[in-house]
Motif scaffolding. Structure first.
Motif, PDB file in Angstrom:
ATOM      1  N   LYS A   1     -15.270  16.395 -19.658  1.00 19.07           N
ATOM      2  CA  LYS A   1     -15.232  17.846 -19.954  1.00 19.07           C
ATOM      3  C   LYS A   1     -16.090  18.209 -21.158  1.00 19.07           C
ATOM      4  CE  LYS A   1     -10.424  18.214 -18.527  1.00 19.07           C
ATOM      5  NZ  LYS A   1      -9.126  18.083 -19.238  1.00 19.07           N
ATOM      6  N   GLY A   2     -16.576  17.210 -21.906  1.00 23.20           N
ATOM      7  CA  GLY A   2     -17.378  17.479 -23.093  1.00 23.20           C
ATOM      8  C   GLY A   2     -16.548  17.792 -24.326  1.00 23.20           C
ATOM      9  N   GLU A   3     -15.237  17.619 -24.226  1.00 24.26           N
ATOM     10  CA  GLU A   3     -14.359  17.862 -25.381  1.00 24.26           C
ATOM     11  C   GLU A   3     -14.523  16.774 -26.438  1.00 24.26           C
ATOM     12  OE1 GLU A   3     -10.971  19.844 -22.461  1.00 24.26           O
ATOM     13  OE2 GLU A   3     -10.576  17.921 -23.427  1.00 24.26           O
ATOM     14  N   ILE A   4     -14.889  15.589 -25.974  1.00 26.84           N
ATOM     15  CA  ILE A   4     -15.221  14.480 -26.876  1.00 26.84           C
ATOM     16  C   ILE A   4     -16.681  14.139 -26.600  1.00 26.84           C
ATOM     17  CG2 ILE A   4     -14.796  12.009 -27.338  1.00 26.84           C
ATOM     18  CD1 ILE A   4     -11.845  12.569 -26.688  1.00 26.84           C
ATOM     19  N   PRO A   5     -17.518  14.097 -27.651  1.00 24.82           N
ATOM     20  CA  PRO A   5     -18.942  13.855 -27.417  1.00 24.82           C
ATOM     21  C   PRO A   5     -19.222  12.446 -26.916  1.00 24.82           C
ATOM     22  CG  PRO A   5     -18.474  13.996 -29.784  1.00 24.82           C
ATOM     23  CD  PRO A   5     -17.191  14.308 -29.071  1.00 24.82           C
ATOM     24  N   SER A   6     -20.271  12.324 -26.118  1.00 26.76           N
ATOM     25  CA  SER A   6     -20.708  11.016 -25.630  1.00 26.76           C
ATOM     26  C   SER A   6     -22.210  11.071 -25.434  1.00 26.76           C
ATOM     27  CB  SER A   6     -20.011  10.677 -24.308  1.00 26.76           C
ATOM     28  OG  SER A   6     -20.385  11.599 -23.300  1.00 26.76           O
ATOM     29  N   THR A   7     -22.823   9.904 -25.365  1.00 31.85           N
ATOM     30  CA  THR A   7     -24.261   9.819 -25.103  1.00 31.85           C
ATOM     31  C   THR A   7     -24.456   9.624 -23.613  1.00 31.85           C
ATOM     32  OG1 THR A   7     -24.617   8.859 -27.278  1.00 31.85           O
ATOM     33  CG2 THR A   7     -26.380   8.544 -25.665  1.00 31.85           C
ATOM     34  N   LYS A   8     -24.890  10.695 -22.946  1.00 39.13           N
ATOM     35  CA  LYS A   8     -25.029  10.663 -21.486  1.00 39.13           C
ATOM     36  C   LYS A   8     -26.161   9.742 -21.047  1.00 39.13           C
ATOM     37  CE  LYS A   8     -26.576  14.286 -18.864  1.00 39.13           C
ATOM     38  NZ  LYS A   8     -26.398  15.597 -18.186  1.00 39.13           N
ATOM     39  N   ILE A   9     -25.881   8.931 -20.038  1.00 38.11           N
ATOM     40  CA  ILE A   9     -26.896   8.069 -19.441  1.00 38.11           C
ATOM     41  C   ILE A   9     -27.252   8.548 -18.043  1.00 38.11           C
ATOM     42  CG2 ILE A   9     -27.300   5.704 -18.568  1.00 38.11           C
ATOM     43  CD1 ILE A   9     -25.770   4.668 -21.012  1.00 38.11           C
ATOM     44  N   TYR A  10     -26.273   9.067 -17.316  1.00 39.54           N
ATOM     45  CA  TYR A  10     -26.489   9.501 -15.925  1.00 39.54           C
ATOM     46  C   TYR A  10     -25.348  10.422 -15.542  1.00 39.54           C
ATOM     47  CZ  TYR A  10     -27.092   9.168 -10.844  1.00 39.54           C
ATOM     48  OH  TYR A  10     -27.270   9.454  -9.508  1.00 39.54           O
ATOM     49  N   GLU A  11     -25.642  11.402 -14.669  1.00 39.57           N
ATOM     50  CA  GLU A  11     -24.576  12.293 -14.187  1.00 39.57           C
ATOM     51  C   GLU A  11     -24.971  12.861 -12.843  1.00 39.57           C
ATOM     52  OE1 GLU A  11     -23.812  15.677 -16.734  1.00 39.57           O
ATOM     53  OE2 GLU A  11     -21.839  16.018 -15.802  1.00 39.57           O
ATOM     54  N   ASN A  12     -24.006  12.977 -11.947  1.00 42.01           N
ATOM     55  CA  ASN A  12     -24.191  13.779 -10.748  1.00 42.01           C
ATOM     56  C   ASN A  12     -22.859  14.450 -10.426  1.00 42.01           C
ATOM     57  OD1 ASN A  12     -22.625  11.971  -9.215  1.00 42.01           O
ATOM     58  ND2 ASN A  12     -24.405  10.785  -8.549  1.00 42.01           N
ATOM     59  N   GLU A  13     -22.741  14.981  -9.219  1.00 43.98           N
ATOM     60  CA  GLU A  13     -21.534  15.749  -8.851  1.00 43.98           C
ATOM     61  C   GLU A  13     -20.248  14.926  -8.990  1.00 43.98           C
ATOM     62  OE1 GLU A  13     -21.994  17.322  -4.914  1.00 43.98           O
ATOM     63  OE2 GLU A  13     -19.917  18.032  -4.825  1.00 43.98           O
ATOM     64  N   TRP A  14     -20.349  13.626  -8.758  1.00 40.94           N
ATOM     65  CA  TRP A  14     -19.140  12.799  -8.650  1.00 40.94           C
ATOM     66  C   TRP A  14     -18.897  11.883  -9.838  1.00 40.94           C
ATOM     67  CZ3 TRP A  14     -22.885  13.002  -4.730  1.00 40.94           C
ATOM     68  CH2 TRP A  14     -22.524  13.788  -3.632  1.00 40.94           C
ATOM     69  N   VAL A  15     -19.978  11.451 -10.497  1.00 34.99           N
ATOM     70  CA  VAL A  15     -19.825  10.428 -11.526  1.00 34.99           C
ATOM     71  C   VAL A  15     -20.518  10.820 -12.826  1.00 34.99           C
ATOM     72  CG1 VAL A  15     -19.691   8.613  -9.762  1.00 34.99           C
ATOM     73  CG2 VAL A  15     -21.851   9.026 -10.950  1.00 34.99           C
ATOM     74  N   TYR A  16     -20.040  10.206 -13.912  1.00 36.42           N
ATOM     75  CA  TYR A  16     -20.643  10.399 -15.227  1.00 36.42           C
ATOM     76  C   TYR A  16     -20.793   9.018 -15.866  1.00 36.42           C
ATOM     77  CZ  TYR A  16     -21.362  12.213 -19.957  1.00 36.42           C
ATOM     78  OH  TYR A  16     -21.896  12.497 -21.188  1.00 36.42           O
TER      79      TYR A  16
END
Ligand code: 5GP
Ligand code: ZN
Length: 112
Positions: A10-25
């Motif tokens: 949800k982005g409530e806790i920050p993270s370093t994104k590596i990949y994202e699509n409709e189903w997975v983060y």
């Protein structure tokens, strides 16, 4: 429900994104165990591998599609390891199913 990885999705806790699509983060592990260490999760809350059913098992396939996409994008052609820790004896510390993608070092087998 209080879930660390749901809060990360949800982005409530920050993270370093590596990949994202409709189903997975996928995001960088906060305590990396290899030079490359991603955590890949379904966005939907599933507690552990023991909670995979005929209805939600497609999300595991989506995780592995993400593994292949990340491996290609990150040039991990030398190899990597995908790990799922399940339950107390399996070493699971966060109760939202996740897959570790470890790479860029020689990974011992069998694991400790
Ligand atoms: P487990 O031990 O459950 O298989 O893996 C949980 C993983 O989540 C650990 O590798 C740990 O370092 C990582 N982790 C725990 N809390 C956070 C956090 O707040 N942010 C990120 N990016 N990783 C976390
Ligand atoms: Zn969750």
């Amino acid at each position: 429900m209080d879930c660390l990885f749901c809060s990360i999705v949800k982005g409530e806790i920050p993270s370093t994104k590596i990949y994202e699509n409709e189903w997975v983060y996928a995001f960088a592990d906060i305590d990396p165990q290899a030079p490359f260490h991603a955590i890949i999760i379904p966005k939907e809350h599933i507690a552990s591998a023991s909670d995979i059913t005929a209805e939600n098992s497609f999300l595991v396939a989506k995780v592995f599609e993400a593994v292949a996409a990340i491996a290609k994008a990150e040039n991990l052609e030398e190899g990597y390891r995908v790990v799922n820790n399940c339950g107390k004896l399996g070493g699971q510390t966060v109760g939202h199913i996740h897959f570790h993608l470890l790479a860029r070092r020689n990974l011992a087998w069998p694991p400790g």
